[in-house]
Structures are given as C-alpha cells and as structure tokens.
Design an enzyme around this catalytic site. Structure first.
Site, PDB file in Angstrom:
ATOM      1  CE  LYS A 128      50.526  38.423  42.164  1.00 31.17           C
ATOM      2  NZ  LYS A 128      50.123  38.269  40.747  1.00 31.17           N
ATOM      3  CG  PHE A 137      52.544  32.540  32.690  1.00 32.84           C
ATOM      4  CD1 PHE A 137      52.413  32.412  34.075  1.00 32.84           C
ATOM      5  CD2 PHE A 137      51.482  32.140  31.890  1.00 32.84           C
ATOM      6  CE1 PHE A 137      51.262  31.896  34.654  1.00 32.84           C
ATOM      7  CE2 PHE A 137      50.318  31.625  32.454  1.00 32.84           C
ATOM      8  CZ  PHE A 137      50.216  31.509  33.838  1.00 32.84           C
ATOM      9  NE  ARG A 195      39.738  35.372  42.663  1.00 36.70           N
ATOM     10  CZ  ARG A 195      40.787  35.070  41.925  1.00 36.70           C
ATOM     11  NH1 ARG A 195      41.992  35.075  42.457  1.00 36.70           N
ATOM     12  NH2 ARG A 195      40.658  34.785  40.650  1.00 36.70           N
ATOM     13  CB  THR A 198      43.930  38.073  36.452  1.00 35.25           C
ATOM     14  OG1 THR A 198      43.212  37.227  37.354  1.00 35.25           O
ATOM     15  CG2 THR A 198      45.394  37.708  36.476  1.00 35.25           C
ATOM     16  NE  ARG A 224      45.272  41.496  40.359  1.00 33.52           N
ATOM     17  CZ  ARG A 224      44.751  40.307  40.633  1.00 33.52           C
ATOM     18  NH1 ARG A 224      43.521  40.011  40.247  1.00 33.52           N
ATOM     19  NH2 ARG A 224      45.458  39.414  41.295  1.00 33.52           N
ATOM     20  CG  ASN A 269      48.404  40.782  38.800  1.00 38.96           C
ATOM     21  OD1 ASN A 269      49.193  40.467  39.689  1.00 38.96           O
ATOM     22  ND2 ASN A 269      47.585  39.918  38.233  1.00 38.96           N
ATOM     23  CG  HIS A 295      47.796  35.373  44.852  1.00 38.82           C
ATOM     24  ND1 HIS A 295      47.428  34.612  43.769  1.00 38.82           N
ATOM     25  CD2 HIS A 295      47.562  34.608  45.956  1.00 38.82           C
ATOM     26  CE1 HIS A 295      47.009  33.430  44.206  1.00 38.82           C
ATOM     27  NE2 HIS A 295      47.076  33.405  45.525  1.00 38.82           N
TER      28      HIS A 295
END
EC number: 2.7.4.6
Length: 149
Positions: A9, A57, A85, A91, A102, A112, A115
C-alpha cells in the site's frame, strides 16, 4: 500452482518497505509472477474494495489507497494465498505477531502496509482487476526442486 494478489500500500511505498516485503515473499519460496507500481485510480480502488462499500471506513480507505503509488504483484506458489496471509499477519498490527510484515513494520490498522487476497475467488478477481493475463509470467525458480516435492 496457486496465484494470489498482493499490494504494498502507499504507506509501505512511502516508508521504503517494498524491497523488504518482496524479500520476505521470495525467501518463503513464493514467485513474483507480475509486479507493477502505479497510483490506483479511484474507480479501481472502489472495485477492489467493493465488499466494504457499505462500511463507514470505505471512503477513507479509497482515499488512502489512491493517495500515492502502490505496488501490485501476482504471487505464485503452493498454498500461496494461505502463506501470504500468514506472512502478512493480522489485519490490525496490534494483533499481528512479531515476524510478520504487519507485526514488524505496521503500527496502525488504517496504515497496515500490505494487502493480500483472502480466498481463491478474491485472488482471481483482484488479479484480473490489476493485470492482464499476458502480463503474468509463470516460470520455474532455480530452487523449486529444493522447495517442493
């Protein structure tokens, strides 16, 4: 070989974490079959996160992922979705274990860093949203014989 979609991100790009994240993916034995850096359009962001469109959000999420460049990747490997994952961690970075992306690199749920698709269906949809099939290069890694039976 299973495929999944991964995005570093804008916060991860701005914090110069792309190399660290790519390194973790490759060290786990996964292949990067496609990679692109760009600023996601608002339309693409809304489509990408459409399952969250009714959540409070959603607007801030779309604004965030379109606020600067992100790095989109197609990752291949046995159990690629589940492995990515696990590599990413929870998350919410507060809940993410040390050793995960993370857990080690993110500090806030809204920022975070990364993705990854959560299921085969979302992986297929997200890959198709961000890449043409002709842009994806499946290839044998030199260490495949040492990674897979």
């Amino acid at each position: 070989m299973e495929r999944t979609y991964v995005m570093v991100k804008p916060d991860g790009v701005q914090r110069c974490l792309v190399g660290e994240i790519v390194s973790r993916i490759e060290k786990k034995g996964l292949k990067i079959a496609a990679l692109r850096m760009n600023v996601m359009t608002e339309a693409a962001a809304k489509e990408h996160y459409k399952e969250h469109s009714e959540r409070p959000f959603f607007g801030s999420l779309v604004s965030f992922v379109t606020s600067g460049p992100s790095v989109s990747m197609v990752i291949e490997g046995n159990n690629a979705i589940k492995i990515m994952r696990a590599i990413n961690g929870a998350t919410n970075p507060v809940d993410a274990l040390p050793g995960t992306i993370r857990g080690d690199l993110a500090v806030d749920m809204g920022r975070n860093v990364v993705h990854a698709s959560d299921a085969p269906e979302s992986a297929e949809r997200e890959i198709g949203l961000h890449f043409e099939e002709s842009e994806i290069s499946g290839y044998p890694r030199a260490d495949d014989e040492w990674l897979y039976e």
